[in-house]
Scaffold this active site. Structure first.
Site, PDB file in Angstrom:
ATOM      1  N   PRO A  26       0.634  -0.960   0.047  1.00 32.30           N
ATOM      2  CA  PRO A  26      -0.127   0.058   0.515  1.00 32.30           C
ATOM      3  C   PRO A  26       0.347   1.361   0.209  1.00 32.30           C
ATOM      4  O   PRO A  26       2.026   1.095   0.610  1.00 32.30           O
ATOM      5  CB  PRO A  26      -0.992   0.083   1.695  1.00 32.30           C
ATOM      6  CG  PRO A  26      -0.609  -1.416   2.142  1.00 32.30           C
ATOM      7  CD  PRO A  26       0.819  -2.081   1.257  1.00 32.30           C
ATOM      8  N   LYS A  27       0.269   2.512  -0.629  1.00 37.13           N
ATOM      9  CA  LYS A  27       0.991   3.709  -1.124  1.00 37.13           C
ATOM     10  C   LYS A  27       0.563   4.158   0.006  1.00 37.13           C
ATOM     11  O   LYS A  27      -1.185   4.854   0.278  1.00 37.13           O
ATOM     12  CB  LYS A  27       1.177   4.233  -2.313  1.00 37.13           C
ATOM     13  CG  LYS A  27       2.155   5.600  -2.052  1.00 37.13           C
ATOM     14  CD  LYS A  27       1.580   5.982  -3.483  1.00 37.13           C
ATOM     15  CE  LYS A  27       2.970   6.852  -3.090  1.00 37.13           C
ATOM     16  NZ  LYS A  27       2.188   8.253  -2.234  1.00 37.13           N
ATOM     17  N   TRP A  28       1.206   4.488   1.553  1.00 38.51           N
ATOM     18  CA  TRP A  28      -0.004   5.648   2.511  1.00 38.51           C
ATOM     19  C   TRP A  28       0.229   7.187   1.815  1.00 38.51           C
ATOM     20  O   TRP A  28       1.579   7.709   1.343  1.00 38.51           O
ATOM     21  CB  TRP A  28       1.039   5.070   3.812  1.00 38.51           C
ATOM     22  CG  TRP A  28       0.666   3.447   4.088  1.00 38.51           C
ATOM     23  CD1 TRP A  28       1.752   3.169   3.923  1.00 38.51           C
ATOM     24  CD2 TRP A  28      -0.307   2.800   4.495  1.00 38.51           C
ATOM     25  NE1 TRP A  28       1.784   1.777   3.942  1.00 38.51           N
ATOM     26  CE2 TRP A  28       0.737   1.533   4.404  1.00 38.51           C
ATOM     27  CE3 TRP A  28      -1.783   3.328   4.668  1.00 38.51           C
ATOM     28  CZ2 TRP A  28      -0.282   0.985   4.994  1.00 38.51           C
ATOM     29  CZ3 TRP A  28      -2.255   1.629   4.573  1.00 38.51           C
ATOM     30  CH2 TRP A  28      -2.127   0.609   5.209  1.00 38.51           C
ATOM     31  N   GLU A 174      -3.201   5.428  -0.896  1.00 30.54           N
ATOM     32  CA  GLU A 174      -3.386   6.827  -2.155  1.00 30.54           C
ATOM     33  C   GLU A 174      -2.844   6.188  -3.387  1.00 30.54           C
ATOM     34  O   GLU A 174      -3.245   6.178  -4.733  1.00 30.54           O
ATOM     35  CB  GLU A 174      -1.863   7.820  -2.337  1.00 30.54           C
ATOM     36  CG  GLU A 174      -2.049   9.042  -0.934  1.00 30.54           C
ATOM     37  CD  GLU A 174      -0.515   9.631  -1.294  1.00 30.54           C
ATOM     38  OE1 GLU A 174      -0.949  11.069  -1.542  1.00 30.54           O
ATOM     39  OE2 GLU A 174       0.375   9.359  -1.370  1.00 30.54           O
TER      40      GLU A 174
END
Length: 322
Positions: A26-28, A174
């Site tokens: 996941p892109k935080w 994101e």
């Protein structure tokens, strides 16, 4: 004494598909950071640009004692508020020093979402392939039973699982970051890939930068529930041909403009004030935006112009904050 390497970076991609030989994470919506915990019990927390953040996040220094000596981590600083990531709260903490830091740490505590292990018990792991570093990182969390503010970033080689993560946007995800399974950590190299979730939506053009004959960017607004036009974000720089094609769509304000006397910054968090020209807020455009928002609901990143919507009235545009 060993030093943290430059961060490995990612280049944008247009597809969320996970390819064979890669892992997805996941892109935080947070702040990239690296942390070093030395055998001397010294802590260094630094940003992607090597700014020292240690004093601004005292809870990280206190929690470093959970780690074995000579540990280097790469990850993302995040702050949670009301069930989602709150980048604006994180941003408010970044520049603080002194007595207020402890108060802010209690009010808006940060977490360090670790996605890479760079140094472990005196051993430099950057030459190891991602899959081996990842296994060592998971072992570190298991063996030390790490707890908040430490968090282990999920990782998967399953395409369906990666796709499922894209539904987490309401919580502040994101998009996705992709990493080759057998690639070492390459400091300063853009060899990872990142995919950002984007959606198209409508907004009203309330002002422009550049000349009216060839606008450079569009300042976008939406009406709130009280009927006031609120600023919601700015477009990316328009191609010259697009700017010239839009020129005849703009007219001077008719009477009082709702943004008269307002100032606009060049970027989120920037002190640079834009030189803008107000226009009659009637033109509706469709733009592509990502999921990053500030506390007021404004878009933190520039919107990409998709098309002009002459078929849509400004009163039909989604309300501010939606």
């Amino acid at each position: 004494m060993w030093t943290l390497p430059e961060p490995m970076l990612a280049s944008p991609v247009s597809s969320p598909d996970l390819r064979p030989g890669w892992a997805a994470e996941p892109k935080w919506d947070g702040y990239r950071a690296q942390l070093a915990w030395y055998a001397s019990e010294r802590v260094l927390l630094r940003s992607r640009r090597a700014t020292d953040l240690t004093a601004a996040f005292p809870e990280m220094a206190a929690a470093a004692a959970q780690l074995p000596p000579d540990t280097g981590l790469d990850g993302e600083l995040v702050v949670w508020e009301e069930g989602r990531l709150a980048f604006d709260r994180l941003q408010q903490r970044l520049g603080r020093r002194g007595a207020t830091t402890a108060q802010l740490a209690a009010q808006w505590p940060a977490h360090f979402v670790a996605f890479d292990l760079l140094h472990h018990c005196g051993t430099d792991l950057t030459a190891w392939p991602y899959v081996r570093r990842r296994a060592a990182l998971e072992d570190l969390f298991d063996e030390r039973a790490l707890k908040a503010p430490w968090a282990l970033c999920p990782s998967t080689t399953d395409a369906a699982t990666a796709r499922e993560w894209l539904t987490w946007t309401a919580a502040g995800l994101e998009g996705l970051c992709f990493k080759r399974l057998h690639e070492p950590y390459r400091p300063g190299v853009r060899s990872w890939a990142k995919y950002k979730v984007r959606a198209t939506t409508e907004a009203v053009v309330g002002a422009i930068t550049g000349p009216l004959t060839a606008p450079r960017t569009l300042l976008l607004g939406r009406y709130d529930k009280a009927g006031h036009l609120q600023y919601t974000g700015r477009s990316t720089t328009l191609p010259q041909t697009t700017g010239r094609a839009l020129a005849d769509q703009f007219t001077p304000p008719q009477g009082h403009h709702p943004w008269t006397g307002w100032t606009f910054s060049a970027a989120w968090g920037s002190r640079e004030v834009l030189d803008v020209t107000l226009v009659h807020p009637a033109l509706v455009v469709e733009v592509a935006v990502d999921v990053a928002r500030d506390a007021e609901g404004r878009w933190r990143h520039p919107a990409r112009l998709h098309r002009v919507r002459t078929d849509v009235d400004a009163t039909q545009v989604p309300l501010f904050g939606e």
